[in-house]
Design a protein around this motif. Structure first.
Motif, short mmCIF file in Angstrom:
data_model
loop_
_atom_site.label_atom_id
_atom_site.label_comp_id
_atom_site.label_asym_id
_atom_site.label_seq_id
_atom_site.Cartn_x
_atom_site.Cartn_y
_atom_site.Cartn_z
N GLU A 87 0.86 -1.19 -0.11
CA GLU A 87 -0.25 -0.02 -0.11
C GLU A 87 0.93 1.26 0.01
O GLU A 87 0.10 2.44 0.42
N SER A 96 2.61 4.77 -1.32
CA SER A 96 2.36 5.51 -2.13
C SER A 96 3.14 6.62 -2.44
O SER A 96 4.03 6.77 -1.50
N GLN A 98 -1.30 7.74 5.03
CA GLN A 98 -1.20 6.85 3.58
C GLN A 98 -2.75 7.27 3.00
O GLN A 98 -3.67 6.96 3.48
N ILE A 103 -4.37 5.67 -0.44
CA ILE A 103 -4.32 4.28 -1.10
C ILE A 103 -5.53 4.44 -2.08
O ILE A 103 -6.51 4.57 -1.92
N GLY A 147 -7.20 9.41 -2.43
CA GLY A 147 -7.09 8.05 -3.11
C GLY A 147 -8.16 7.88 -4.11
O GLY A 147 -7.86 6.95 -5.03
#
Length: 335
Positions: free
Chosen positions: A130, A132, A220, A222, A314
């Motif tokens: 995952e 990025s 994050q 994703i 995301g």
């Protein structure tokens, strides 16, 4: 290569050991580039003296000559420069060091197996699906080389690192504290994870905000390269977040989500009837058992805004568009 002795009387013995090691591995030195009996000098861009390792004035000239801000716009420029210095997380700095080494020593990386000696879980971080942004780019770049990550066991292989550490005790202490904050695996420490999933016409995305007990934060955004409903994206967020926490050896996890359905499923307050929801719940239950303590709580959306914003990113942007999204702080209004 640096051979450093704390006592002058031991220097010849240390030099003899060094040359013996060079002969064993059939390594040769260029006499024109060797210096002996040096009490101070420049090494790898730093000044090495009896006081320790100091920054070269040539490299920090721009900072030394930086004028104090006089106007609001000057403060904004200074804030932007400081933000640029802090744009890398602890693990990104470690990964960047490895990537830089691969560029500078490309022939060696392409021709040999490279043994990376470190006690940091860099392998786990670099191989997480995952990832990025720039971490993904670095991971792809390093995947072309034969890298073997090994824990630090041999002292001789860390001679230069020890040499730098001896002169920079503060750096070693800060690195240790930073590592403890990131991988804190003490039994009583509780990590918090905020999750959110989003689904729209452009796709599905996941937002994760993982906080350590000492306040360090891993975020994050994703993008899911498959179609997913909003509930499915919420489950993906939970499972990916638990996977990230497990990779960092987190033992006690508190999860916060604004999805009433997912929270009540995991807490056995709702019965999952849809086949996909049943499958997701089974995986989440299996992942939950890996933690010593686990608790998931439903929170209002306004208390989960960070994860919500990441999930929206995301689901809206393609991975290439997510690689570099600068955030600028505006201190004063335009009017």
């Amino acid at each position: 290569m640096v051979v450093k002795s704390k006592k002058a009387g031991m220097h010849m013995e240390h030099l003899a050991d060094t040359f013996q090691t060079l002969r064993e591995f059939k390594m040769k030195l260029n006499p024109s580039k060797c210096s002996f009996g040096v009490s101070s000098g420049k090494f790898l861009g730093y000044m090495v003296t009896q006081r320790g390792i100091e920054a070269s004035k040539e490299q920090i000239r721009a900072i030394l000559q930086l004028e104090s801000p006089q106007k609001p716009k000057d403060v904004q420029r200074l804030a932007g420069k400081v933000a640029a210095l802090n744009r890398y997380t602890s693990f990104e700095k470690l990964a960047l060091a490895l990537v830089t080494a691969s560029y500078k020593m490309r022939p060696y990386f392409e021709s040999h197996t490279i043994h990376v000696i470190t006690n940091y879980p860099l392998k786990t971080i670099m191989r997480k699906p995952e990832l990025s942004g720039r971490m993904t780019k670095w991971s792809v770049h390093l995947s072309g080389y034969d890298l073997q990550f090994e824990p630090r066991t041999a002292i001789k292989s860390q001679a230069l690192a020890d040499f730098v550490s001896d002169f920079c005790p503060a750096t070693r202490r800060e690195a240790g504290e930073g590592m403890l904050a990131i991988t804190g695996n003490q039994d009583g420490e509780i990590w918090t994870l905020y999750i959110d999933g989003a689904s729209n016409a452009r796709g599905a995305g996941v937002g994760l905000v993982l906080r350590s007990p000492k306040g360090d934060m891993i975020v994050q955004a994703i993008r899911c390269k498959f179609k997913a409903t909003n509930n499915e994206a919420e489950y993906e967020a939970l499972i990916l977040g638990m996977q990230m926490a497990s990779g960092l050896k987190v033992r006690n996890l508190r999860v916060y989500s604004d999805s009433l359905l997912v929270v009540n499923h995991v807490n056995n307050e709702y019965v999952a009837r849809d086949p996909k929801m049943i499958a997701y719940l089974k995986i989440a239950t299996e992942r939950k058992s890996k933690f010593r303590t686990f608790k998931i709580t439903q929170v209002p959306r306004e208390q989960n805004m960070e994860a919500d914003a990441l999930a929206t990113l995301g689901s809206t942007f393609q991975p290439a568009e997510l690689s570099n999204i600068p955030i600028t702080h505006v201190l004063t209004p335009a009017i």
